[in-house]
Design an enzyme around this catalytic site. Structure first.
Site, PDB file in Angstrom:
ATOM      1  N   ASP A   1      -5.849  -4.581  -0.056  1.00  9.01           N
ATOM      2  CA  ASP A   1      -5.747  -4.387   1.400  1.00  9.01           C
ATOM      3  C   ASP A   1      -7.147  -4.495   2.025  1.00  9.01           C
ATOM      4  O   ASP A   1      -7.511  -3.716   2.912  1.00  9.01           O
ATOM      5  CB  ASP A   1      -5.092  -3.049   1.759  1.00  9.01           C
ATOM      6  CG  ASP A   1      -4.696  -3.001   3.239  1.00  9.01           C
ATOM      7  OD1 ASP A   1      -4.852  -4.017   3.936  1.00  9.01           O
ATOM      8  OD2 ASP A   1      -4.245  -1.935   3.695  1.00  9.01           O
TER       9      ASP A   1
ATOM     10  N   HIS B   1       0.794  -1.240   0.000  1.00  7.22           N
ATOM     11  CA  HIS B   1       0.000   0.000   0.000  1.00  7.22           C
ATOM     12  C   HIS B   1       0.827   1.291   0.000  1.00  7.22           C
ATOM     13  O   HIS B   1       0.726   2.112   0.918  1.00  7.22           O
ATOM     14  CB  HIS B   1      -1.018   0.004   1.154  1.00  7.22           C
ATOM     15  CG  HIS B   1      -0.515  -0.512   2.493  1.00  7.22           C
ATOM     16  ND1 HIS B   1       0.627  -0.046   3.093  1.00  7.22           N
ATOM     17  CD2 HIS B   1      -1.035  -1.448   3.332  1.00  7.22           C
ATOM     18  CE1 HIS B   1       0.794  -0.671   4.248  1.00  7.22           C
ATOM     19  NE2 HIS B   1      -0.202  -1.531   4.409  1.00  7.22           N
TER      20      HIS B   1
ATOM     21  N   HIS C   1     -14.119  -4.614   8.858  1.00 12.78           N
ATOM     22  CA  HIS C   1     -14.310  -4.369  10.293  1.00 12.78           C
ATOM     23  C   HIS C   1     -15.799  -4.332  10.590  1.00 12.78           C
ATOM     24  O   HIS C   1     -16.602  -4.028   9.701  1.00 12.78           O
ATOM     25  CB  HIS C   1     -13.711  -3.020  10.698  1.00 12.78           C
ATOM     26  CG  HIS C   1     -12.212  -2.988  10.694  1.00 12.78           C
ATOM     27  ND1 HIS C   1     -11.444  -3.707  11.576  1.00 12.78           N
ATOM     28  CD2 HIS C   1     -11.336  -2.324   9.899  1.00 12.78           C
ATOM     29  CE1 HIS C   1     -10.167  -3.482  11.344  1.00 12.78           C
ATOM     30  NE2 HIS C   1     -10.064  -2.652  10.315  1.00 12.78           N
TER      31      HIS C   1
HETATM   32  O1  DOR Z   1      -6.081   0.213   7.228  1.00 12.82           O
HETATM   33  C1  DOR Z   1      -5.500  -0.839   7.470  1.00 12.82           C
HETATM   34  N1  DOR Z   1      -6.141  -1.887   8.053  1.00 12.82           N
HETATM   35  N2  DOR Z   1      -4.206  -0.951   7.169  1.00 12.82           N
HETATM   36  C2  DOR Z   1      -3.478  -2.010   7.555  1.00 12.82           C
HETATM   37  O2  DOR Z   1      -2.311  -2.046   7.240  1.00 12.82           O
HETATM   38  C3  DOR Z   1      -4.088  -3.084   8.378  1.00 12.82           C
HETATM   39  C4  DOR Z   1      -5.533  -3.162   8.153  1.00 12.82           C
HETATM   40  C5  DOR Z   1      -6.259  -4.038   9.140  1.00 12.82           C
HETATM   41  O3  DOR Z   1      -5.764  -5.123   9.448  1.00 12.82           O
HETATM   42  O4  DOR Z   1      -7.350  -3.665   9.556  1.00 12.82           O
END
Ligand code: DOR
Length: 404
Positions: A279, A212, A283
């Protein structure tokens, strides 16, 4: 599995023509015009057939955070996004620092049998930034190691990890972020760590992949390193290409300025960017409210990239196919990513004519955290084919199969 796709615009990194593609026994067996086979047939007229996409950077959160995503929901999201292979990061619970945990993920992924899954091991044990002893226990099933989610703070530890990685022919995926400086300035934190990791890679001869990449300076360091012959590759994400910091959305590294975006696109055009990786970082809404960084990216990657990069005339669809299919497949040593006889029959049927608005309520991922909600885009994955088997169909894909 046998499947014939007829009258379709066939596009990969190096070709663009109207014709037919026949998959036999899971492999691309014949490419031509007016092919006739006694098997399942898709009429591809009006659609584009490309190699399926390969994601070098995804988080499926299993084990430990399966309320955010699990191997099944992540696989389904991948297929809806047109991906048939993914490389999963190690920031699970327990962390993927042992072959026991990694083998558990790989076994479950095989049982689910929807997408090809590679599981990264962490660079440091438990992501603690200290010990790398576990690297010597890794088997050939592991090709990439990464502490993604955080940088490896201690340079001596990273040096030792790179020496071990070179010996074991592993590629290090660097999450370039200096933790000491991140609260001062996030771009300083990215830039400094990028320089350090490239310098260590040159010193050790280890294969280094920078994840990234988001700043103009980091990209310039990578270009310089590549010109000097270092064994480095890099990825950019759809969100760092399509959005700027004007969009207020928490992701790591952060969304940057329009100037950074332009430099990333210029680097793509000049051939310095190897891969577009999602990426994919699902969540729960609750975690997101509490500040968890990340974007659920698998299901928006193609439309976002097509709209921004091809739609705005920066690159061709051939080039996008190289970045999303050919190059990541090559790095993962997969027999995918091109429409050539002998390659895996992993393909996607795309519609690029109908504009629509991204609707996260349709996501198959458990994570609906996306700054692209409601955005007007072009590019729909109508159908995903894996080894000649139709593994995903858009709900408005009303093709009569067995058309002859
Ligand atoms: O925004 C992000 N979320 N960047 C990362 O490098 C890790 C990732 C996550 O694991 O949630």
């Amino acid at each position: 599995m046998e499947l014939l796709i007829k009258n379709v615009r066939v596009v990969d990194c190096s070709q663009d023509f109207i014709g037919d593609v026949y998959i036999y026994s899971g492999i691309i067996y014949e490419i031509g015009k007016k092919l006739e086979k006694d098997c399942e047939v898709i009429d591809g007229e009006g659609y584009i057939l490309t190699p399926s996409f390969v994601d070098l950077h995804s988080h499926f959160r299993e084990p430990g955070y399966t309320y955010k995503e699990d191997l099944l929901s992540g696989s389904k999201a991948a297929l809806r996004g047109g991906y048939t292979a993914v490389n999963l990061m190690a920031n699970t619970k327990p962390v993927c620092s042992s072959m026991d945990t990694i083998n558990m993920v790989l076994k479950k992924a095989r049982e689910i049998n929807l997408v090809d899954i590679h599981q990264c091991a962490s660079i440091t044990e438990e992501l603690l930034g200290e010990s790398i002893d576990h690297l010597f226990e890794l088997t050939d099933a592991v090709r990439f190691i990464s502490d993604d989610g955080r940088g490896v703070a201690n340079s001596r530890v990273m040096l030792a990890a790179m020496v071990a990685a070179r010996e074991k022919n592993l590629t290090i995926i660097s999450h370039a972020e200096n933790e000491e400086l991140v609260d001062v300035d996030t771009r300083l934190a990215e830039n400094l760590m990028t320089v350090r990791d490239i310098t260590l890679a040159k010193f050790t001869g280890c294969k280094l992949h920078l994840a990234h990449v988001s700043t103009r300076e980091a990209m310039n360091y990578i270009i310089e390193g590549k010109k000097q012959g270092a064994r480095i590759t890099c990825e950019v994400t759809p969100h760092h290409l399509a959005l700027t910091s004007e969009t207020q959305y928490r992701v790591n590294p952060p969304l940057r300025s329009a100037e950074d975006v332009n430099i990333l696109i210029e680097a793509i055009k000049q051939g310095f960017v190897d891969v577009i990786a999602t990426d994919h970082a699902p969540h729960s809404m609750d975690d997101k409210m509490k500040g968890a960084p990340g974007i659920s990216g698998l299901e928006t990657s193609f439309p976002v990239c097509f709209t921004k990069l091809v739609g705005e005339g920066h690159i061709t669809l051939n080039k996008l196919s190289e970045l999303m299919s050919k190059n990541p497949a090559k790095l993962m040593e997969l027999n995918k990513g091109e429409i050539k006889i002998g390659f895996d029959g992993d393909l996607v049927l795309l519609d690029v004519k109908n504009k629509y608005n991204i609707d996260t309520s349709e996501f198959l991922s458990k994570g609906v955290n996306s700054p692209f909600e409601g955005k007007a885009v072009l590019g729909t994955v109508m159908c995903t084919i894996k080894a000649g088997r139709i593994v995903y169909k858009a709900k408005d894909f009303k093709q009569s199969l067995n058309f002859k």
